[in-house]
Design a protein around this motif. Structure first.
Motif, short mmCIF file in Angstrom:
data_model
loop_
_atom_site.label_atom_id
_atom_site.label_comp_id
_atom_site.label_asym_id
_atom_site.label_seq_id
_atom_site.Cartn_x
_atom_site.Cartn_y
_atom_site.Cartn_z
N VAL A 172 -3.46 5.00 -1.62
CA VAL A 172 -4.38 5.82 -0.82
C VAL A 172 -3.96 7.27 -1.04
O VAL A 172 -2.83 7.65 -0.73
N ILE A 173 -4.83 8.07 -1.62
CA ILE A 173 -4.43 9.42 -1.99
C ILE A 173 -5.29 10.49 -1.34
O ILE A 173 -6.51 10.37 -1.27
N ARG A 174 -4.62 11.52 -0.86
CA ARG A 174 -5.28 12.77 -0.45
C ARG A 174 -4.71 13.89 -1.31
O ARG A 174 -3.50 14.02 -1.46
N HIS A 175 -5.61 14.68 -1.88
CA HIS A 175 -5.18 15.75 -2.78
C HIS A 175 -6.15 16.92 -2.67
O HIS A 175 -7.34 16.72 -2.37
N PHE B 280 4.30 8.59 1.27
CA PHE B 280 4.82 9.73 0.52
C PHE B 280 4.02 10.96 0.92
O PHE B 280 2.80 10.93 0.96
N ALA B 281 4.71 12.04 1.21
CA ALA B 281 4.05 13.30 1.56
C ALA B 281 4.48 14.37 0.55
O ALA B 281 5.48 14.20 -0.16
N SER B 282 3.72 15.45 0.51
CA SER B 282 4.02 16.50 -0.47
C SER B 282 5.43 17.05 -0.30
O SER B 282 6.10 17.37 -1.28
N VAL C 142 0.85 -1.19 0.00
CA VAL C 142 0.00 0.00 0.00
C VAL C 142 0.89 1.24 0.00
O VAL C 142 1.81 1.34 0.81
N ILE C 143 0.62 2.17 -0.92
CA ILE C 143 1.31 3.46 -0.91
C ILE C 143 0.35 4.51 -0.39
O ILE C 143 -0.74 4.70 -0.94
N ASN C 144 0.74 5.17 0.69
CA ASN C 144 -0.05 6.27 1.25
C ASN C 144 0.50 7.57 0.68
O ASN C 144 1.59 8.02 1.05
N PHE C 145 -0.25 8.16 -0.25
CA PHE C 145 0.22 9.30 -1.05
C PHE C 145 -0.58 10.53 -0.62
O PHE C 145 -1.65 10.80 -1.17
N PHE C 146 -0.06 11.24 0.39
CA PHE C 146 -0.79 12.36 0.98
C PHE C 146 -0.17 13.68 0.56
O PHE C 146 0.96 13.99 0.95
N LEU C 147 -0.91 14.46 -0.23
CA LEU C 147 -0.43 15.75 -0.72
C LEU C 147 -1.09 16.91 0.00
O LEU C 147 -1.01 18.05 -0.46
N GLU C 148 -1.80 16.62 1.07
CA GLU C 148 -2.33 17.64 1.98
C GLU C 148 -2.03 17.15 3.40
O GLU C 148 -1.92 15.94 3.63
N PRO C 149 -1.91 18.07 4.37
CA PRO C 149 -1.62 17.64 5.74
C PRO C 149 -2.70 16.70 6.28
O PRO C 149 -3.88 16.83 5.97
N SER C 150 -2.27 15.74 7.09
CA SER C 150 -3.21 14.81 7.71
C SER C 150 -2.55 14.16 8.92
O SER C 150 -1.39 13.77 8.85
#
Length: 312
Positions: free
Chosen positions: A106-109, A77-79, A48-56
């Motif tokens: 898993v992406i947050r954008h 991965f973070a921004s 699983v890649i956790n790809f978070f481009l916003e704070p969390s």
């Protein structure tokens, strides 16, 4: 029964039966978190890649713990550490991640619809962990799980959602879910933070916390998202609290067994008083705990878990 899609992009896209499947599966997953050894081999060998481009804080930690409890391999991965800061596009970065053959991303954008775009070009399962002000499906699922756990049902309950409606992805996913499950939903907030034609989603619209709290079974407070506001939607946080903040006095307008929810992070003294956030009706930390079980259920089901109805 199994989920129809290998992606979880939003609540709007899934059926009432699929929502019940996820909540029922979360019941089993919650038991794992109570064991001395909180780990099962369900996703052994999956990545699983956790790809978070916003704070969390909560969502990212919750996904990572859920993945580890299912024995998946997780990469974060973070921004601040991604090649997007060097000018690479979201699609190129994702395709490079995809080339390493993960099973889930898993992406947050910040851009609404970005998970939907990636789902069209990736072989991996895409899970939406929040796309701008659009949707936050796993938050709505854990909210529903918590409501069902505390109230024994969702259908027929009066759920008041109060705060920054315009900028909230949580409210959209919750409206879709709660209406599908038969709840009566009332939303409230300043007129400047109320989307045009929101009543077309089937909710009642109020412009006062007092009105929204009246007779409520559940009160869900939303954070004022100052980072998404390009102009002043209200004079000051002090005035906002006096007009819309949830105080003990306002809680007394709800039913005696009301539960108080908040997706976090909380702004104490802005949208909620500390004595309410920490009070006897609050289930805010239980929401956080339930988030792990719900995300374990989502990962398990997207990996193909669930009862095969065609099996002999």
């Amino acid at each position: 029964m199994k989920l129809k899609s290998k992606h979880l992009l939003g609540i709007e896209d899934i059926s009432k039966e699929e929502i019940n499947l996820i909540l029922d599966t979360a019941d089993s997953m919650a038991e794992i978190s109570q064991r001395d050894i909180k780990k099962v081999p369900t996703l052994r060998g999956k990545t699983v890649i956790n790809f978070f481009l916003e704070p969390s804080t909560r969502t990212r930690s919750s996904f990572e713990i859920a993945e580890k409890r299912l024995t998946a391999d997780s990469l974060n991965f973070a921004s601040a550490t991604s090649s997007i800061l060097k000018g690479e596009t979201l699609i190129d970065t994702t395709l490079n991640l995809e080339a390493m053959a993960p099973d889930f991303i898993v992406i947050r954008h910040s851009e609404p619809g970005s998970p939907h775009m990636l789902a069209k070009i990736c072989n991996s399962s895409i899970i939406n962990a929040g796309d701008g002000p659009h949707e936050h499906p796993t938050q709505a699922l854990l909210d529903a799980y918590t409501i069902r756990q505390k109230k024994g049902k969702i259908k027929g309950l009066r759920v008041a959602i109060i705060g920054d409606i315009t900028h909230s992805r949580v409210v959209r996913s919750n409206i879709f879910l709660l209406k599908k499950m038969g709840a009566d939903v009332v939303i409230a907030g300043p007129s400047t933070l109320m989307p045009v034609e929101i009543e077309k989603t089937g909710v009642e619209v109020r412009y006062s916390t007092d009105d929204a709290a009246e007779g409520a079974d559940v009160i869900m407070m939303l954070r004022i998202q100052m980072e998404r506001q390009r102009k002043g939607y209200f004079p000051s946080t002090r005035e906002y609290f006096s007009l819309f903040g949830l105080t003990e006095e306002r809680v007394r307008r709800a039913k005696p067994d009301v539960i108080i929810m908040h997706p976090g992070p909380m702004n104490r003294g802005v949208e909620i008083a500390s004595e309410v956030a920490d009070g006897p009706y609050s289930v805010i930390l239980e929401q956080v705990a339930n988030g792990v079980a719900v995300r374990m259920a989502v990962l398990y089901l997207l990996a193909g878990g669930g009862k095969d109805e065609n099996a002999a």
